[in-house]
Design an enzyme around this catalytic site. Structure first.
Site, PDB file in Angstrom:
ATOM      1  N   LEU A  59      -7.175   2.942   7.951  1.00 34.24           N
ATOM      2  CA  LEU A  59      -6.816   1.905   7.001  1.00 34.24           C
ATOM      3  C   LEU A  59      -6.409   2.649   5.744  1.00 34.24           C
ATOM      4  O   LEU A  59      -7.183   3.446   5.209  1.00 34.24           O
ATOM      5  CB  LEU A  59      -8.011   0.978   6.755  1.00 34.24           C
ATOM      6  CG  LEU A  59      -7.769  -0.371   6.115  1.00 34.24           C
ATOM      7  CD1 LEU A  59      -6.712  -1.189   6.852  1.00 34.24           C
ATOM      8  CD2 LEU A  59      -9.067  -1.166   6.032  1.00 34.24           C
ATOM      9  N   ASP A  60      -5.182   2.438   5.291  1.00 33.75           N
ATOM     10  CA  ASP A  60      -4.654   3.180   4.146  1.00 33.75           C
ATOM     11  C   ASP A  60      -5.578   3.078   2.939  1.00 33.75           C
ATOM     12  O   ASP A  60      -6.303   2.101   2.774  1.00 33.75           O
ATOM     13  CB  ASP A  60      -3.275   2.647   3.751  1.00 33.75           C
ATOM     14  CG  ASP A  60      -2.231   2.894   4.814  1.00 33.75           C
ATOM     15  OD1 ASP A  60      -2.339   3.904   5.532  1.00 33.75           O
ATOM     16  OD2 ASP A  60      -1.318   2.067   4.925  1.00 33.75           O
ATOM     17  N   ARG A  61      -5.487   4.075   2.088  1.00 36.47           N
ATOM     18  CA  ARG A  61      -6.308   4.113   0.878  1.00 36.47           C
ATOM     19  C   ARG A  61      -6.102   2.864   0.017  1.00 36.47           C
ATOM     20  O   ARG A  61      -7.040   2.363  -0.598  1.00 36.47           O
ATOM     21  CB  ARG A  61      -5.933   5.378   0.097  1.00 36.47           C
ATOM     22  CG  ARG A  61      -6.775   5.621  -1.104  1.00 36.47           C
ATOM     23  CD  ARG A  61      -6.470   7.001  -1.690  1.00 36.47           C
ATOM     24  NE  ARG A  61      -7.113   7.102  -2.979  1.00 36.47           N
ATOM     25  CZ  ARG A  61      -6.519   7.551  -4.066  1.00 36.47           C
ATOM     26  NH1 ARG A  61      -5.284   7.976  -4.027  1.00 36.47           N
ATOM     27  NH2 ARG A  61      -7.167   7.605  -5.194  1.00 36.47           N
ATOM     28  N   SER A  90      -5.374  -0.095   1.060  1.00 35.84           N
ATOM     29  CA  SER A  90      -5.682  -1.310   1.821  1.00 35.84           C
ATOM     30  C   SER A  90      -7.192  -1.481   1.860  1.00 35.84           C
ATOM     31  O   SER A  90      -7.944  -0.529   1.672  1.00 35.84           O
ATOM     32  CB  SER A  90      -5.132  -1.206   3.245  1.00 35.84           C
ATOM     33  OG  SER A  90      -3.731  -1.058   3.222  1.00 35.84           O
ATOM     34  N   ARG A 118       1.487   2.366   8.066  1.00 40.10           N
ATOM     35  CA  ARG A 118       1.815   1.376   7.023  1.00 40.10           C
ATOM     36  C   ARG A 118       2.679   0.234   7.568  1.00 40.10           C
ATOM     37  O   ARG A 118       3.559  -0.295   6.895  1.00 40.10           O
ATOM     38  CB  ARG A 118       2.474   2.062   5.833  1.00 40.10           C
ATOM     39  CG  ARG A 118       1.544   3.104   5.190  1.00 40.10           C
ATOM     40  CD  ARG A 118       2.097   3.795   3.986  1.00 40.10           C
ATOM     41  NE  ARG A 118       2.206   2.948   2.812  1.00 40.10           N
ATOM     42  CZ  ARG A 118       1.217   2.651   1.965  1.00 40.10           C
ATOM     43  NH1 ARG A 118       0.011   3.109   2.185  1.00 40.10           N
ATOM     44  NH2 ARG A 118       1.438   1.898   0.913  1.00 40.10           N
TER      45      ARG A 118
END
Length: 183
Positions: free
Chosen positions: A44-46, A48, A143
């Site tokens: 999970l992206d930073r 998000s 992403r």
């Protein structure tokens, strides 16, 4: 017995236990989860927030993270702009990205959900409307949700992963986690 942890990853936290990337230390999973031997099943992206699953079971980790298993992931997405039927149809049909067509997504406009405040807050602009979507995908490109919404003219302002398969972040505040039955 396999361990499975549901973690509500706050905004700005890396989906890994160590940070080797910069001179300035960034928050990682080790700042929140002190369970030995578990690893994230997927990323999970930073920038998000929301549900991140952690497990000590390699086959379960692969089943959760590998797009071949087509495990549904549902995101609550705040977008800039007003989604029209054309944008929703495009998301539901699959969107052409620079790495190819996405699989069709389940895309629905929803009322603003009751979520925890984000720190820092999403910037507010009086002259630009925003809206919320529920978007369910069954693949996991880098992403992907952000790129899909941008491709239909709706840049993402806030992205919260709400559900992965049958597991949900509901009832967990940012930074909280709970262990559940891995079956």
């Amino acid at each position: 017995m396999s361990r499975l942890i549901l973690f509500n990853k706050p905004y700005g936290v890396l989906s890994q236990f160590t940070d080797r990337g910069t001179e300035t230390a960034r928050q990682t999973l080790s700042d929140y989860v002190s369970v030995p031997g578990v690893y994230p099943a997927g990323r999970l992206d930073r920038d998000s927030e929301g549900l991140l699953l952690l497990t000590d079971d390699g086959p379960l980790q692969a089943k959760i993270a590998d797009p071949r298993f087509k495990l549904a992931k549902t995101y609550l997405v705040q977008v800039e702009g007003e989604p029209d039927e054309g944008a929703l149809y495009a998301l539901r049909s699959g969107v052409r990205l620079n790495d190819g067509m996405t699989r069709p997504a389940d895309a629905v406009r929803i009322p603003a959900p009751e979520l925890w405040p984000r720190d820092p807050p999403v910037r507010f602009r009086k002259t630009v409307p925003d809206a919320w979507l529920s978007l369910t995908i069954r693949e996991g490109r880098n992403r992907q949700v952000r790129r899909m919404t941008a491709a239909v003219g709706l840049p993402t302002l806030r992205l919260v992963r709400w559900r992965v398969g049958d597991w949900s972040v509901e009832g967990l505040n940012p930074g909280e986690w709970r262990e559940v039955d891995a079956r």
